[in-house]
Design a protein around this motif. Structure first.
Motif, PDB file in Angstrom:
ATOM      1  N   ILE A   1       0.841  -1.272   0.093  1.00 32.31           N
ATOM      2  CA  ILE A   1      -0.073  -0.023   0.038  1.00 32.31           C
ATOM      3  C   ILE A   1       0.795   1.309  -0.028  1.00 32.31           C
ATOM      4  N   VAL A   2       1.882   1.316   0.789  1.00 34.09           N
ATOM      5  CA  VAL A   2       2.579   2.525   0.907  1.00 34.09           C
ATOM      6  C   VAL A   2       3.530   2.816  -0.292  1.00 34.09           C
ATOM      7  N   LEU A   3       4.158   1.511  -0.848  1.00 27.57           N
ATOM      8  CA  LEU A   3       4.943   1.730  -2.032  1.00 27.57           C
ATOM      9  C   LEU A   3       4.232   2.124  -3.309  1.00 27.57           C
ATOM     10  N   HIS A   4       2.782   1.931  -3.424  1.00 33.17           N
ATOM     11  CA  HIS A   4       1.981   2.267  -4.383  1.00 33.17           C
ATOM     12  C   HIS A   4       1.932   3.445  -4.375  1.00 33.17           C
ATOM     13  N   HIS A   5       1.773   4.177  -3.265  1.00 33.18           N
ATOM     14  CA  HIS A   5       1.642   5.796  -3.011  1.00 33.18           C
ATOM     15  C   HIS A   5       2.789   6.615  -3.410  1.00 33.18           C
ATOM     16  N   ILE A   6       3.774   5.972  -3.403  1.00 33.00           N
ATOM     17  CA  ILE A   6       5.070   6.834  -3.848  1.00 33.00           C
ATOM     18  C   ILE A   6       5.327   6.577  -5.146  1.00 33.00           C
ATOM     19  N   LYS A   7       4.815   7.724  -5.971  1.00 28.50           N
ATOM     20  CA  LYS A   7       4.950   7.674  -7.514  1.00 28.50           C
ATOM     21  C   LYS A   7       6.546   7.856  -7.970  1.00 28.50           C
ATOM     22  N   PHE A   8       7.247   6.982  -7.748  1.00 27.80           N
ATOM     23  CA  PHE A   8       8.699   7.182  -8.035  1.00 27.80           C
ATOM     24  C   PHE A   8       9.140   6.218  -9.537  1.00 27.80           C
ATOM     25  N   SER A   9       9.963   6.904 -10.242  1.00 27.85           N
ATOM     26  CA  SER A   9      10.239   6.339 -11.528  1.00 27.85           C
ATOM     27  C   SER A   9      11.624   7.028 -12.007  1.00 27.85           C
ATOM     28  N   CYS A  10      12.504   6.224 -12.410  1.00 32.85           N
ATOM     29  CA  CYS A  10      13.846   6.798 -12.970  1.00 32.85           C
ATOM     30  C   CYS A  10      14.044   5.807 -14.031  1.00 32.85           C
ATOM     31  N   ARG A  11      15.181   6.302 -14.797  1.00 34.22           N
ATOM     32  CA  ARG A  11      15.565   5.187 -15.660  1.00 34.22           C
ATOM     33  C   ARG A  11      15.978   3.947 -15.554  1.00 34.22           C
ATOM     34  N   PHE A  12      16.853   3.816 -14.209  1.00 32.81           N
ATOM     35  CA  PHE A  12      16.936   2.529 -13.579  1.00 32.81           C
ATOM     36  C   PHE A  12      15.613   1.775 -13.330  1.00 32.81           C
ATOM     37  N   SER A  13      14.979   2.408 -12.678  1.00 32.30           N
ATOM     38  CA  SER A  13      13.700   1.434 -12.040  1.00 32.30           C
ATOM     39  C   SER A  13      12.934   1.087 -13.189  1.00 32.30           C
ATOM     40  N   ARG A  14      12.794   2.022 -14.299  1.00 29.03           N
ATOM     41  CA  ARG A  14      12.111   1.583 -15.482  1.00 29.03           C
ATOM     42  C   ARG A  14      12.849   0.427 -16.244  1.00 29.03           C
ATOM     43  N   TYR A  15      14.054   0.373 -16.144  1.00 27.49           N
ATOM     44  CA  TYR A  15      14.728  -0.789 -16.673  1.00 27.49           C
ATOM     45  C   TYR A  15      14.464  -1.888 -15.819  1.00 27.49           C
ATOM     46  N   VAL A  16      14.669  -1.982 -14.793  1.00 29.37           N
ATOM     47  CA  VAL A  16      14.435  -3.372 -13.846  1.00 29.37           C
ATOM     48  C   VAL A  16      12.881  -3.704 -14.157  1.00 29.37           C
ATOM     49  N   CYS A  17      11.920  -2.718 -14.129  1.00 26.80           N
ATOM     50  CA  CYS A  17      10.526  -3.159 -14.267  1.00 26.80           C
ATOM     51  C   CYS A  17      10.434  -3.746 -15.734  1.00 26.80           C
ATOM     52  N   LYS A  18      10.913  -3.113 -16.699  1.00 26.81           N
ATOM     53  CA  LYS A  18      10.995  -3.755 -18.094  1.00 26.81           C
ATOM     54  C   LYS A  18      11.327  -5.171 -18.110  1.00 26.81           C
ATOM     55  N   HIS A  19      12.346  -5.732 -17.537  1.00 22.48           N
ATOM     56  CA  HIS A  19      12.842  -6.792 -17.509  1.00 22.48           C
ATOM     57  C   HIS A  19      12.867  -7.894 -16.257  1.00 22.48           C
ATOM     58  N   SER A  20      11.686  -7.417 -15.387  1.00 24.67           N
ATOM     59  CA  SER A  20      11.625  -7.904 -14.042  1.00 24.67           C
ATOM     60  C   SER A  20      11.253  -9.486 -14.244  1.00 24.67           C
ATOM     61  N   TYR A  21      10.612  -9.929 -15.034  1.00 25.75           N
ATOM     62  CA  TYR A  21      10.117 -11.374 -15.162  1.00 25.75           C
ATOM     63  C   TYR A  21      11.331 -11.893 -15.472  1.00 25.75           C
ATOM     64  N   GLU A  22      12.238 -11.749 -16.633  1.00 30.04           N
ATOM     65  CA  GLU A  22      13.297 -12.482 -16.804  1.00 30.04           C
ATOM     66  C   GLU A  22      14.449 -12.316 -15.820  1.00 30.04           C
ATOM     67  N   ILE A  23      14.590 -11.227 -15.179  1.00 24.55           N
ATOM     68  CA  ILE A  23      15.486 -10.936 -14.122  1.00 24.55           C
ATOM     69  C   ILE A  23      14.917 -12.021 -12.952  1.00 24.55           C
ATOM     70  N   TYR A  24      13.756 -12.338 -12.660  1.00 25.89           N
ATOM     71  CA  TYR A  24      13.195 -13.111 -11.777  1.00 25.89           C
ATOM     72  C   TYR A  24      13.655 -14.668 -12.052  1.00 25.89           C
ATOM     73  N   LEU A  25      13.556 -14.659 -13.316  1.00 23.26           N
ATOM     74  CA  LEU A  25      13.944 -16.371 -13.931  1.00 23.26           C
ATOM     75  C   LEU A  25      15.377 -16.511 -13.870  1.00 23.26           C
ATOM     76  N   THR A  26      16.385 -15.520 -14.091  1.00 21.76           N
ATOM     77  CA  THR A  26      17.776 -15.930 -14.302  1.00 21.76           C
ATOM     78  C   THR A  26      18.641 -15.578 -13.121  1.00 21.76           C
ATOM     79  N   HIS A  27      18.212 -14.767 -12.138  1.00 14.83           N
ATOM     80  CA  HIS A  27      19.122 -14.123 -11.204  1.00 14.83           C
ATOM     81  C   HIS A  27      19.836 -15.211 -10.034  1.00 14.83           C
TER      82      HIS A  27
END
Length: 345
Positions: free
Chosen positions: A267-293
């Motif tokens: 709930i708290v994190l959703h309310h913090i509207k944060f976005s930067c280049r790094f976070s967008r990159y991680v979000c774009k590849h989050s599923y693949e990151i989860y599979l591989t890391h």
């Protein structure tokens, strides 16, 4: 009961709050598995990892997985409106889950065949189940006389595939019998905390927990506009106090502290509207990151680190291996997109 129109059908704009949750959950799971590989490989375990990874039974891994399940439920409701078609949904969602899994599995299988020829000992059925990302837990498949190889993917993959398969039913229940559905799913969750049916690894690998989190995500998406700043601040303060308290159990169960804290943090994190280049990159590849890391860590950490590695070296290794994971994930996603483009939806 009269059908309830979903608000999201008229407003499917990208929700940056969900991106923030995805970013934080991904980083939490990376940190958790880095620490887990250190412990299982007999490598030194620095104090800073303990401080950021675990409080009581509240761990970064448990929180990250819980938030991913809630995020999946919220995003399903956010992106599927009144024009929902089950067959189209299955084609798009399962292809999105399976193609990275299949490509990653084949690549990891070939690599493992070079270093660990024991893979020849597994039955074709076992390899097929692993290929489909349905490993879940070795104890579950052991009941059927199967010994599962863990080559690629995580237990989470099997549960999320199951949730996607039953999503049309959950969606119907949510639209037509929301209160009844909430009572039924909550009852199953509570009862199964004690029974442990289809629940393994001390309760952390659980289908009923996954369904509960997924349903909570759907509820959050439907009612998130009712959470004003005052409510979010109160939830944040309560969550912080709860983390400081960090109980080992609630009502005698070690899962519930993570359950409670994960909901508050979501709930708290959703309310913090944060976005930067790094976070967008991680979000774009989050599923693949989860599979591989995890597999990147398992393969490289014992080769690159020793029992004499310092805390600084371990910290730098975490950064380096995470960066390598991102590169591998990006390659996997590009390959998956090419294969997906050949499939007509």
């Amino acid at each position: 009961m009269e059908e309830t129109k979903l608000k999201v059908s008229s407003d499917r704009k990208r929700d940056i709050g969900y991106d923030h949750i995805r970013f934080v959950a991904t980083i939490m799971i990376i940190v958790h598995h880095f620490r887990a590989v250190l412990l299982t490989s007999g490598l030194p375990h620095p104090q800073f990892l303990s401080l950021i990874s675990e409080r009581g039974t509240i761990s970064t891994g448990g929180i990250g997985v819980a938030m991913f399940f809630m995020l999946s439920g919220a995003m399903m409701l956010h992106t599927t409106g009144d024009d929902f078609h089950p067959l189209s949904f299955y084609r798009k969602r399962l292809i999105r889950i399976w193609i990275p899994q299949w490509i990653g599995f084949i690549a990891a299988f070939l690599v493992n065949m070079i270093f660990t020829p024991y893979l020849f000992n597994f039955k074709p059925t076992e390899l097929l189940i692993a290929f489909l990302g349905l490993n879940y837990d070795h104890e579950f498949w052991g009941q059927f006389g199967l010994n599962m190889p863990y080559i690629f993917g995580e237990w989470y993959t099997a549960v999320i595939i199951l949730l996607y398969l039953v999503y049309p039913l959950l969606r119907w229940l949510f639209r037509h019998q929301r209160l009844l559905g909430t009572l039924i799913i909550s009852a199953i969750f509570v009862v199964n905390l004690g029974l442990g049916f289809l629940t393994y690894s001390g309760g952390w690998f659980s289908i009923s927990n996954g369904i509960m989190y997924f349903w909570l995500g759907m509820l959050f998406e439907a009612y998130k506009d009712y959470l004003n700043n005052k409510i979010v601040i109160c939830v944040g303060a309560a969550s912080l106090l709860f983390l400081i308290w960090s109980p080992l159990t609630l009502f005698g169960n070690p899962i519930l502290p993570t359950f409670v804290f994960s909901i508050g943090l979501f709930i708290v994190l959703h309310h913090i509207k944060f976005s930067c280049r790094f976070s967008r990159y991680v979000c774009k590849h989050s599923y693949e990151i989860y599979l591989t890391h995890h597999h990147v860590f398992i393969i490289l950490m014992p080769l690159m680190l020793t029992a004499y590695s310092t805390g600084l070296q371990l910290f730098l290794a975490l950064i380096a291996f995470t960066g390598l994971t991102f590169l591998v994930s990006e390659v996997l996603q590009k390959a998956s997109n090419k294969v997906s483009s050949l499939i007509r939806f």
